[in-house]
Design a protein around this motif. Structure first.
Motif, PDB file in Angstrom:
ATOM      1  N   ASP A  48       0.855  -1.188   0.000  1.00 13.62           N
ATOM      2  CA  ASP A  48       0.000   0.000   0.000  1.00 13.62           C
ATOM      3  C   ASP A  48       0.888   1.235   0.000  1.00 13.62           C
ATOM      4  OD1 ASP A  48      -2.211   1.724   0.260  1.00 13.62           O
ATOM      5  OD2 ASP A  48      -1.943   1.769   2.443  1.00 13.62           O
ATOM      6  N   ALA A  56      -5.878  -0.145   2.488  1.00 13.54           N
ATOM      7  CA  ALA A  56      -5.269  -0.936   3.570  1.00 13.54           C
ATOM      8  C   ALA A  56      -6.333  -1.620   4.421  1.00 13.54           C
ATOM      9  CB  ALA A  56      -4.389  -0.037   4.434  1.00 13.54           C
ATOM     10  N   GLN A  73       2.934  -1.381   4.259  1.00 13.32           N
ATOM     11  CA  GLN A  73       2.436  -0.014   4.115  1.00 13.32           C
ATOM     12  C   GLN A  73       3.591   0.973   4.084  1.00 13.32           C
ATOM     13  OE1 GLN A  73      -0.890  -0.342   7.316  1.00 13.32           O
ATOM     14  NE2 GLN A  73      -1.619   1.198   5.850  1.00 13.32           N
TER      15      GLN A  73
END
Length: 326
Positions: A48, A56, A73
């Motif tokens: 992400d 997410a 992330q």
């Protein structure tokens, strides 16, 4: 096209396969990508890239039913190249045999995945890349503006990377093997839309084999393209020029010597001389109404010899890289 045999399919199932899914604001499509991922993919690494939507959250919710899913992330947006680099690093550090890139917008057909994996898993090719131009009727399915821009960049990438047998260089549907995953410094890879072009240059410097594989073009599946053709052509062209110089220096001067660099240098020098002579001819023509015949002859000689030198350099580069045809 030929389907993958049952024997080759069994080898793919035995390999550790990681799917790297770069995702930025893909809340509409990301769950579909997860749910349609073939069962022989061992890990689905979704990166992400600091999405501003619920990407997410959708991935975390899907992890309950899909234990293969790994979520990475980014604290800052790094671009598609940066997201792919993070996924490749995870695959390298977790002993993957092969890592395949699949877009988070559902624009890559899972049915094509075995054909991408087979060259790497079965034939020991270092890098297999999708080629929508080779798919029957594929060119007609690609929007004309994208096709034109892709064709121009494909030619420039041939020159810049040394992989003269590849085309559709902007196709991001790729599979990369264990050796290449370990050989490339992913922290130095280009972070934006020129990532496939930049990677090809790095692969060539490391003498990695590459094969084009026909894949089906998919459009109008909900994707939102962030590519502006007019802008990226100049950006990627500049990148390829810089990486071309780097490849010439490292591969044909530092690691070994090859006379093709002399032909490129002579071609560049004579191109500069041609430009000066052409400017002189235009200036004299405007100022005096005529130009000296000697200047015109010198211009013709310099420009013709410059082109011949470039062509000889390209031909030698083709010959030097024949062994890298996967």
């Amino acid at each position: 096209m030929h389907d993958v045999s049952a024997e080759d399919m069994e080898k793919i199932r035995q390999a550790i396969v990681v799917a790297v899914v770069p995702a930025h604001n893909e809340e509409r499509n990301i769950v579909h990508v997860i749910e349609t991922m073939p069962d022989y993919v061992d890990h689905i690494v979704i990166v992400d890239d600091k999405s501003g939507d619920a990407t997410a959250e959708r991935v975390r919710a899907a992890q309950a039913d899909h234990p293969r899913v790994v979520l990475i992330q980014h604290a800052e947006n790094q671009g598609v190249g940066g997201a792919i680099a993070s996924g490749y690093e995870w695959a390298r550090d977790n002993n993957a045999d092969v890592a395949v890139v699949m877009a988070g917008d559902g624009q890559m057909d899972p049915a094509d995945l075995p054909r991408l994996l087979a060259p790497v898993v079965v034939d020991d090719v270092d890098y297999a890349k999708g080629n929508r131009f080779l798919f029957p009727g594929g060119v007609a399915l690609i929007p004309k503006v994208r096709f034109f821009g892709n064709a121009c960049l494909s030619f420039l990438t041939k020159v810049g990377s040394g992989y003269w047998h590849v085309s559709d260089t902007q196709c991001g549907y790729t599979a990369i093997g264990r050796n290449a995953l370990k050989a490339i410094d992913w922290q130095k890879m280009y972070r934006r839309y020129g990532q496939p072009n930049d990677l090809l240059v790095s692969l060539n410097i490391n003498n990695m084999s590459v094969r084009d594989v026909p894949v089906k073009p998919l459009y109008q599946v909900g994707e939102v393209s962030g590519i502006k053709i007019r802008r990226v052509i100049f950006t990627i062209s500049s990148l390829l020029l810089r990486r071309f110089r780097e490849r010439m220096f490292l591969k044909y001067i530092v690691m070994d010597f090859h006379p093709l660099v002399l032909f490129y240098m002579i071609g560049l020098l004579l191109a500069a001389v041609s430009a000066v002579l052409f400017g002189r001819i235009i200036w004299l023509w405007a100022d005096e109404g005529s130009a000296p015949a000697l200047s015109a002859i010198a211009f013709m000689f310099a420009s013709t010899t410059s082109l011949q030198s470039f062509f000889f350099g390209m031909w030698m580069d083709m010959e030097a890289n024949k062994s890298l045809r996967g």
